[in-house]
Design a protein around this motif. Structure first.
Motif, PDB file in Angstrom:
ATOM      1  N   UNK A   1      46.796  45.779  31.662  1.00  0.00           N
ATOM      2  CA  UNK A   1      45.947  44.617  31.396  1.00  0.00           C
ATOM      3  C   UNK A   1      45.171  44.874  30.110  1.00  0.00           C
ATOM      4  N   UNK A   2      45.204  43.894  29.213  1.00  0.00           N
ATOM      5  CA  UNK A   2      44.531  44.004  27.927  1.00  0.00           C
ATOM      6  C   UNK A   2      43.512  42.865  27.780  1.00  0.00           C
ATOM      7  N   UNK A   3      42.461  43.122  27.002  1.00  0.00           N
ATOM      8  CA  UNK A   3      41.563  42.049  26.588  1.00  0.00           C
ATOM      9  C   UNK A   3      42.138  41.428  25.330  1.00  0.00           C
ATOM     10  N   UNK A   4      41.442  40.393  24.811  1.00  0.00           N
ATOM     11  CA  UNK A   4      41.953  39.716  23.627  1.00  0.00           C
ATOM     12  C   UNK A   4      41.917  40.588  22.378  1.00  0.00           C
ATOM     13  N   UNK A   7      42.080  45.900  24.004  1.00  0.00           N
ATOM     14  CA  UNK A   7      41.502  47.034  24.733  1.00  0.00           C
ATOM     15  C   UNK A   7      42.081  47.082  26.143  1.00  0.00           C
ATOM     16  N   UNK A   8      42.417  48.288  26.596  1.00  0.00           N
ATOM     17  CA  UNK A   8      42.972  48.447  27.936  1.00  0.00           C
ATOM     18  C   UNK A   8      41.892  48.221  28.986  1.00  0.00           C
ATOM     19  N   UNK A   9      42.264  47.564  30.091  1.00  0.00           N
ATOM     20  CA  UNK A   9      41.351  47.302  31.199  1.00  0.00           C
ATOM     21  C   UNK A   9      41.871  48.039  32.430  1.00  0.00           C
ATOM     22  N   UNK A  10      40.999  48.812  33.059  1.00  0.00           N
ATOM     23  CA  UNK A  10      41.386  49.548  34.252  1.00  0.00           C
ATOM     24  C   UNK A  10      41.783  48.565  35.363  1.00  0.00           C
ATOM     25  N   UNK A  11      42.875  48.878  36.067  1.00  0.00           N
ATOM     26  CA  UNK A  11      43.356  47.957  37.091  1.00  0.00           C
ATOM     27  C   UNK A  11      44.000  48.712  38.245  1.00  0.00           C
TER      28      UNK A  11
END
Length: 262
Positions: A1-4, A7-11
Motif C-alpha cells: 500500500x502506497x500513499x500518493x 510512501x509505503x504504508x504498513x498493512x
C-alpha cells in the motif's frame, strides 16, 4: 500500500473466513482477503492510496487455535479471553482500571398473532421490521461452538461462531494497534422459525451503573436514561424488555455510579 507520494504504508492481510464467504450475493466474487491499513487524513481533506499486489504471501495472517486463555493488548487496552473464546475482562492500560465483562449473542422469541401466550393474543401489535417486542423477558444465550484467533501487525482479532439449531451467527472482535476502542462485527444468516426471533448483542459487566445509562439524541446531545423510568410522565411498565431498549444513532455508555466510587 502506497500513499500518493509513494510512501509505503504498513498493512495486514487476513483471509475472509466463515459465513461471509457463503453470502449468496458474493458467490461469484474473487475477493478472498481483507486488507487493513491505517489512513491518517487531514481535516476536511483526503488522501489517495494505491494497492499493489506482490507474489509473496508472507503478509497473510493465518488463524491459530488455542486451548487456553489468551490476551489481546495494544497501547490503550487489554482484552482477556477464556479457553472457550469468550471475552471476560477489559482493562484500560492508561488508567489501570479493569472491568469483568461477558459479551455474547442472545435470542428472544418474537411476538406474533400465533404466539401461545394469552397476554400476547390480547394485543394486535406484533414484532416486525420496526417493532422490537419479545414474547417474554427470557433471552437464550448462544454458546461459542468454534473460534479462531488471528494476530497481525496492525490488529488482533478473534473469529467466533455461535450455533443456533442448524444456523450460525458469526462475530469478529478486533483490537487495532494504538486505538482506544474495540470493534465488534457480527453477521446473522437465516434463522428458521415460524414465530420469528429477535437477535441482539449483549454485554454484561460488573460496573455499578445504578440503573442509569446514556444514549445520543439523533447523534447530538447525550440523554440520561433510567431503568423503568421516564422524566416527564409516570410510566406504567408493561414491556420490561422492550420498554428499556432505546434508539441509538452513534453512541451509548454507562459509568460507575456507586457510592464507593464517588
Amino acid at each position: 500500500v502506497y500513499t500518493d507520494n509513494k510512501s509505503l504504508v504498513q498493512n495486514s492481510l487476513i483471509k475472509i473466513d466463515g459465513e461471509t464467504m457463503r453470502i449468496p450475493e458474493r458467490i461469484n466474487s474473487s475477493s478472498n482477503f481483507e486488507l487493513f491499513f491505517q489512513a491518517k487524513l487531514p481535516p476536511l481533506g483526503f488522501k489517495v492510496f494505491q494497492v499493489q499486489q506482490y507474489p509473496s504471501k508472507k503478509s497473510i495472517n493465518k488463524p491459530q487455535n488455542t486451548d487456553k486463555n489468551f490476551v489481546f493488548n495494544n497501547q490503550h487496552l487489554k482484552l482477556d479471553f477464556d479457553e472457550k473464546g469468550n471475552l471476560v475482562q477489559i482493562e484500560n492500560l492508561i488508567s489501570s482500571i479493569s472491568t469483568k465483562v461477558a459479551q455474547y449473542i442472545c435470542i428472544y422469541n418474537s411476538t406474533s398473532h400465533s404466539s401461545p401466550s394469552e397476554k400476547i393474543q390480547k394485543f394486535s401489535q406484533v414484532s416486525g421490521a420496526y417493532i422490537f417486542r419479545p414474547e417474554n423477558d427470557e433471552c437464550e444465550r448462544l454458546k461459542i461452538s468454534e473460534f479462531k484467533v488471528q494476530k497481525a501487525t496492525l490488529l488482533d482479532q478473534i473469529y467466533q461462531v455461535f450455533t443456533y439449531n442448524s444456523s450460525n451467527v458469526t462475530q469478529i472482535i478486533r483490537l487495532y494497534n494504538n486505538e482506544p476502542n474495540v470493534e465488534i462485527e457480527w453477521q446473522v444468516n437465516s434463522i428458521e422459525n415460524r414465530f420469528g426471533r429477535e437477535i441482539v448483542i449483549k454485554i454484561d459487566s460488573d460496573i455499578e451503573s445504578n440503573g442509569h445509562f446514556y444514549t445520543d439524541s439523533n447523534g447530538r446531545e447525550m440523554l440520561k436514561r433510567v431503568l423503568n423510568f421516564r422524566p416527564t410522565w409516570n410510566l406504567d411498565q408493561t414491556e420490561n424488555t422492550a420498554g428499556n431498549y432505546n434508539p441509538v444513532n452513534t453512541r451509548i455508555y454507562i459509568k460507575d455510579e456507586s457510592e464507593t466510587k464517588k
